[in-house]
Design a protein around this motif. Structure first.
Motif, PDB file in Angstrom:
ATOM      1  N   LEU A 288      34.278  81.025 -47.175  1.00 49.12           N
ATOM      2  CA  LEU A 288      34.464  80.823 -45.737  1.00 49.12           C
ATOM      3  C   LEU A 288      33.163  80.362 -45.087  1.00 49.12           C
ATOM      4  CD1 LEU A 288      36.589  83.954 -44.684  1.00 49.12           C
ATOM      5  CD2 LEU A 288      37.405  81.629 -45.121  1.00 49.12           C
ATOM      6  N   SER A 289      33.289  79.454 -44.123  1.00 44.58           N
ATOM      7  CA  SER A 289      32.138  79.043 -43.336  1.00 44.58           C
ATOM      8  C   SER A 289      31.789  80.146 -42.337  1.00 44.58           C
ATOM      9  CB  SER A 289      32.447  77.746 -42.583  1.00 44.58           C
ATOM     10  OG  SER A 289      33.440  77.981 -41.584  1.00 44.58           O
ATOM     11  N   ASP A 290      30.628  80.032 -41.710  1.00 45.39           N
ATOM     12  CA  ASP A 290      30.228  81.031 -40.705  1.00 45.39           C
ATOM     13  C   ASP A 290      31.232  81.076 -39.558  1.00 45.39           C
ATOM     14  OD1 ASP A 290      27.999  81.640 -42.181  1.00 45.39           O
ATOM     15  OD2 ASP A 290      26.622  80.429 -40.978  1.00 45.39           O
ATOM     16  N   VAL A 291      31.738  79.920 -39.168  1.00 47.63           N
ATOM     17  CA  VAL A 291      32.736  79.879 -38.090  1.00 47.63           C
ATOM     18  C   VAL A 291      34.010  80.599 -38.510  1.00 47.63           C
ATOM     19  CG1 VAL A 291      34.220  78.356 -36.718  1.00 47.63           C
ATOM     20  CG2 VAL A 291      31.817  77.758 -37.080  1.00 47.63           C
ATOM     21  N   GLU A 292      34.438  80.383 -39.736  1.00 47.60           N
ATOM     22  CA  GLU A 292      35.651  81.033 -40.229  1.00 47.60           C
ATOM     23  C   GLU A 292      35.450  82.537 -40.365  1.00 47.60           C
ATOM     24  OE1 GLU A 292      37.722  77.550 -42.968  1.00 47.60           O
ATOM     25  OE2 GLU A 292      35.949  78.606 -43.738  1.00 47.60           O
ATOM     26  N   VAL A 293      34.268  82.952 -40.793  1.00 53.11           N
ATOM     27  CA  VAL A 293      33.981  84.388 -40.871  1.00 53.11           C
ATOM     28  C   VAL A 293      34.064  85.012 -39.478  1.00 53.11           C
ATOM     29  CG1 VAL A 293      32.193  86.110 -41.333  1.00 53.11           C
ATOM     30  CG2 VAL A 293      32.587  84.265 -42.966  1.00 53.11           C
ATOM     31  N   ASP A 294      33.479  84.349 -38.494  1.00 52.69           N
ATOM     32  CA  ASP A 294      33.542  84.855 -37.119  1.00 52.69           C
ATOM     33  C   ASP A 294      34.991  84.966 -36.647  1.00 52.69           C
ATOM     34  OD1 ASP A 294      30.810  85.030 -36.978  1.00 52.69           O
ATOM     35  OD2 ASP A 294      30.549  83.137 -35.895  1.00 52.69           O
ATOM     36  N   ARG A 295      35.799  84.009 -37.019  1.00 53.97           N
ATOM     37  CA  ARG A 295      37.216  84.016 -36.631  1.00 53.97           C
ATOM     38  C   ARG A 295      37.932  85.229 -37.237  1.00 53.97           C
ATOM     39  NH1 ARG A 295      40.944  82.481 -32.939  1.00 53.97           N
ATOM     40  NH2 ARG A 295      42.897  81.804 -33.894  1.00 53.97           N
ATOM     41  N   HIS A 296      37.662  85.520 -38.505  1.00 57.79           N
ATOM     42  CA  HIS A 296      38.268  86.673 -39.170  1.00 57.79           C
ATOM     43  C   HIS A 296      37.777  87.985 -38.547  1.00 57.79           C
ATOM     44  CE1 HIS A 296      39.661  83.846 -42.210  1.00 57.79           C
ATOM     45  NE2 HIS A 296      40.305  84.827 -42.811  1.00 57.79           N
ATOM     46  N   VAL A 297      36.503  88.031 -38.187  1.00 57.27           N
ATOM     47  CA  VAL A 297      35.974  89.231 -37.541  1.00 57.27           C
ATOM     48  C   VAL A 297      36.644  89.444 -36.191  1.00 57.27           C
ATOM     49  CG1 VAL A 297      33.922  90.286 -36.515  1.00 57.27           C
ATOM     50  CG2 VAL A 297      33.761  89.154 -38.742  1.00 57.27           C
ATOM     51  N   ASP A 298      36.779  88.380 -35.401  1.00 60.91           N
ATOM     52  CA  ASP A 298      37.446  88.490 -34.099  1.00 60.91           C
ATOM     53  C   ASP A 298      38.867  89.012 -34.251  1.00 60.91           C
ATOM     54  OD1 ASP A 298      35.188  87.524 -32.874  1.00 60.91           O
ATOM     55  OD2 ASP A 298      35.948  85.482 -32.603  1.00 60.91           O
ATOM     56  N   ALA A 299      39.576  88.515 -35.253  1.00 65.91           N
ATOM     57  CA  ALA A 299      40.954  88.953 -35.478  1.00 65.91           C
ATOM     58  C   ALA A 299      40.996  90.425 -35.838  1.00 65.91           C
ATOM     59  CB  ALA A 299      41.588  88.114 -36.592  1.00 65.91           C
ATOM     60  N   ARG A 300      40.054  90.864 -36.662  1.00 66.21           N
ATOM     61  CA  ARG A 300      40.036  92.273 -37.048  1.00 66.21           C
ATOM     62  C   ARG A 300      39.713  93.164 -35.854  1.00 66.21           C
ATOM     63  NH1 ARG A 300      37.795  93.741 -42.886  1.00 66.21           N
ATOM     64  NH2 ARG A 300      39.442  92.200 -43.211  1.00 66.21           N
TER      65      ARG A 300
END
Length: 270
Positions: free
Chosen positions: A125-137
């Motif tokens: 995952l890219s940094d942007v995608e990681v941030d997206r997953h964190v936001d969802a969690r």
């Protein structure tokens, strides 16, 4: 949507068993659809309309209703992150039983801990995608608040508390957050001591969702091979029995909180 599909099934003279068999659904899925616990997709709605003898106009209207109803689920904003029906089950459950032998349960995780877990588990995952997953969690955690919040009974292996994830300060803040939620009236946390040795939960973590009505309980287990939803009544009973046995081996909620606080004292925030 749920009421309308139930009415159409009854008008067609089909029992829940007959309808679910002809649709190729489990009885649990039919119950959840008719009781507004699960939103069916357009294909499922269309198949149900065909089975129930709904004309083309009525069919189109119900499919549109399904699309409109889908806008009300907050998790649809994270359709790129969430797959399957886990989040819908988690959101609609009145009681959640969770055995977690590896990680702090997702609903208790803070941003820094979640980011370390997601980045390690999904290195592509890219940094942007990681941030997206964190936001969802983090959005999922809102489910534990408010008047409709479920009762969550979490069993956590002691190794989860001592396994370092990120820096000592990350672990310190995460343990602080767990100590906060154990005081919430709808949260029960018990820790399984390492001294327990071999136990009945060593095959892996799982969840059981209960809905407080005629909907059957649903089990869930996650592994490297993907998600498994457990709906067969005997298998779900087996999970609940395993959970109850584990709970009996765990420390009491009060002693568990004391152990978490003791582990937390080993970490010093900068």
């Amino acid at each position: 949507m749920g009421r309308e599909l139930r009415k159409l099934r009854e008008q067609a003279g089909l029992s829940p068993e007959e309808a679910s068999r002809q649709l190729g659904w489990s009885r649990s899925k039919l119950n959840r659809v008719e009781n507004a616990r699960l939103l069916p997709g357009a294909t499922d709605i269309g198949n149900a309309c065909d089975l129930y003898g709904v004309d083309s106009t009525g069919k189109a209207g119900l499919i549109q209703l399904g699309k409109d109803a889908g806008k009300r689920g907050w998790w649809t904003a994270y359709s790129d992150v969430f797959t399957g029906s886990y989040i819908a089950l988690e959101t609609e459950a009145t009681t959640i039983r969770k055995w977690e032998p590896i990680l702090i349960p997702g609903l208790f995780q803070n941003e820094d801990y979640a980011r370390e877990i997601i980045r390690t588990a999904r290195p592509a995952l890219s940094d942007v995608e990681v941030d997206r997953h964190v936001d969802a969690r983090m959005a999922r955690k809102m489910n534990l608040l408010g008047t409709r919040a479920p009762v969550m009974h979490a069993l956590i292996d002691e190794g989860v508390l001592t396994r370092p994830v990120g820096s000592p300060s990350v672990m310190a803040r995460q343990l602080d957050d767990v100590l906060k939620v154990v005081d919430w009236p709808n949260i029960i946390v018990q820790v399984l001591p390492l001294t327990t040795g071999a136990h009945c939960g060593m095959q892996g973590g799982f969840s059981v969702f209960s809905f407080g009505n005629e909907d059957p309980d649903v089990g869930y287990a996650e592994g490297p091979g993907g998600d498994v939803y457990i709906e067969a009544a005997d298998q779900v009973r087996g999970l609940i029995l395993t959970f109850e046995r584990l709970a009996g081996m765990c420390l009491s909620p009060e002693k568990s909180a004391a152990l978490i606080a003791a582990v937390r004292s080993n970490h010093d925030l900068p």
